[in-house]
Design an enzyme around this catalytic site. Structure first.
Site, PDB file in Angstrom:
ATOM      1  N   THR A 261      48.267 -21.824 -51.104  1.00 20.95           N
ATOM      2  CA  THR A 261      46.126 -22.760 -50.956  1.00 20.95           C
ATOM      3  C   THR A 261      45.304 -21.376 -50.420  1.00 20.95           C
ATOM      4  OG1 THR A 261      46.832 -23.625 -48.942  1.00 20.95           O
ATOM      5  CG2 THR A 261      46.492 -24.862 -50.959  1.00 20.95           C
TER       6      THR A 261
ATOM      7  N   HIS B 192      23.459 -14.278 -36.088  1.00 20.03           N
ATOM      8  CA  HIS B 192      24.632 -14.249 -36.239  1.00 20.03           C
ATOM      9  C   HIS B 192      24.907 -13.965 -35.196  1.00 20.03           C
ATOM     10  CE1 HIS B 192      23.648 -15.447 -39.845  1.00 20.03           C
ATOM     11  NE2 HIS B 192      22.929 -14.306 -40.267  1.00 20.03           N
TER      12      HIS B 192
ATOM     13  N   ASP C 247      52.637 -15.497 -47.165  1.00 19.23           N
ATOM     14  CA  ASP C 247      53.977 -16.210 -46.913  1.00 19.23           C
ATOM     15  C   ASP C 247      54.732 -16.295 -49.374  1.00 19.23           C
ATOM     16  OD1 ASP C 247      52.698 -18.449 -48.835  1.00 19.23           O
ATOM     17  OD2 ASP C 247      53.188 -20.186 -47.173  1.00 19.23           O
TER      18      ASP C 247
ATOM     19  N   HIS D 282      27.539 -12.836 -42.007  1.00 15.09           N
ATOM     20  CA  HIS D 282      27.518 -13.887 -41.179  1.00 15.09           C
ATOM     21  C   HIS D 282      28.230 -14.104 -40.200  1.00 15.09           C
ATOM     22  CE1 HIS D 282      23.966 -15.925 -43.984  1.00 15.09           C
ATOM     23  NE2 HIS D 282      23.896 -14.261 -44.235  1.00 15.09           N
TER      24      HIS D 282
ATOM     25  N   CYS E 256      48.233 -17.337 -48.699  1.00 15.25           N
ATOM     26  CA  CYS E 256      49.232 -18.578 -49.013  1.00 15.25           C
ATOM     27  C   CYS E 256      49.374 -19.375 -50.228  1.00 15.25           C
ATOM     28  CB  CYS E 256      49.593 -18.979 -48.029  1.00 15.25           C
ATOM     29  SG  CYS E 256      48.375 -20.339 -47.287  1.00 15.25           S
TER      30      CYS E 256
HETATM   31  C1  RB5 Z   1      53.995 -23.984 -48.955  1.00 15.12           C
HETATM   32  O1  RB5 Z   1      54.791 -24.206 -50.168  1.00 15.12           O
HETATM   33  C2  RB5 Z   1      52.263 -23.872 -49.044  1.00 15.12           C
HETATM   34  O2  RB5 Z   1      52.561 -24.459 -48.221  1.00 15.12           O
HETATM   35  C3  RB5 Z   1      52.080 -23.099 -48.345  1.00 15.12           C
HETATM   36  O3  RB5 Z   1      51.931 -21.694 -49.141  1.00 15.12           O
HETATM   37  C4  RB5 Z   1      50.289 -23.276 -48.056  1.00 15.12           C
HETATM   38  O4  RB5 Z   1      49.639 -22.993 -49.596  1.00 15.12           O
HETATM   39  C5  RB5 Z   1      49.867 -23.576 -47.304  1.00 15.12           C
HETATM   40  O5  RB5 Z   1      48.879 -24.338 -46.873  1.00 15.12           O
END
Ligand code: RB5
Length: 142
Positions: free
Chosen positions: A66, A133, A7, A97, A64
């Site tokens: 995080t 596994h 994203d 694993h 993304c």
């Molecule tokens: C986008 O702002 C953010 O929420 C997305 O990139 C991600 O971190 C969601 O888990």
């Protein structure tokens, strides 16, 4: 073939990964997003997961902000084992694993230098195929 998706929060890191894969001659397919405009990470998680499930691509890499949302979304697809890794130990262990088929990372969590080492570790570590596994993975899939 490696399927890439992100994203807006992962766009910059995905560009670094593309450059890295190009330099190494590793074939990839970029499923978007293609700009830094705000967008919805589940859309790209699904595209990459479908590419892996159809065997068009051997592995996927999803990014993304995080790495959390996009890995949660990918893991809703049966047969997908998306691993959120911000260190090489986890990237190696999840291939050995869990036979993880998607690597997820957070573009706002980790810098490109470390992320590229994690990508290499993930892509170059085979599944151990150890009976315990295999059994545990089958328990997930059942
Ligand atoms: C986008 O702002 C953010 O929420 C997305 O990139 C991600 O971190 C969601 O888990």
């Amino acid at each position: 073939m490696i399927a890439l998706g992100c994203d807006h929060g992962g766009f910059e890191l995905k560009q670094e990964i593309i450059k890295h894969l190009k330099d190494k001659g590793v074939p990839y397919k970029d499923y978007g997003t293609y700009t830094e405009d705000s967008c919805d990470y589940p859309v790209y998680a699904k595209k990459v997961a479908e590419a892996v499930l159809s065997k068009e691509c051997e592995f996927g890499i999803l990014i993304c902000g995080t790495g959390i949302g996009i890995s949660i979304a990918a893991n809703r697809m049966k047969g997908i084992r998306a691993a959120l890794c911000h260190d090489c130990f986890s990237a190696e262990a999840t291939r050995l694993h869990n036979d993880a088929n998607i690597l997820a990372m957070g573009g706002r969590v980790i810098g490109p230098g470390h992320a590229l080492k994690i990508v290499d570790t993930f892509l170059n570590t085979p599944f151990s195929k150890d009976e315990r596994h295999v059994r545990r993975i089958n328990l997930i899939e059942d």
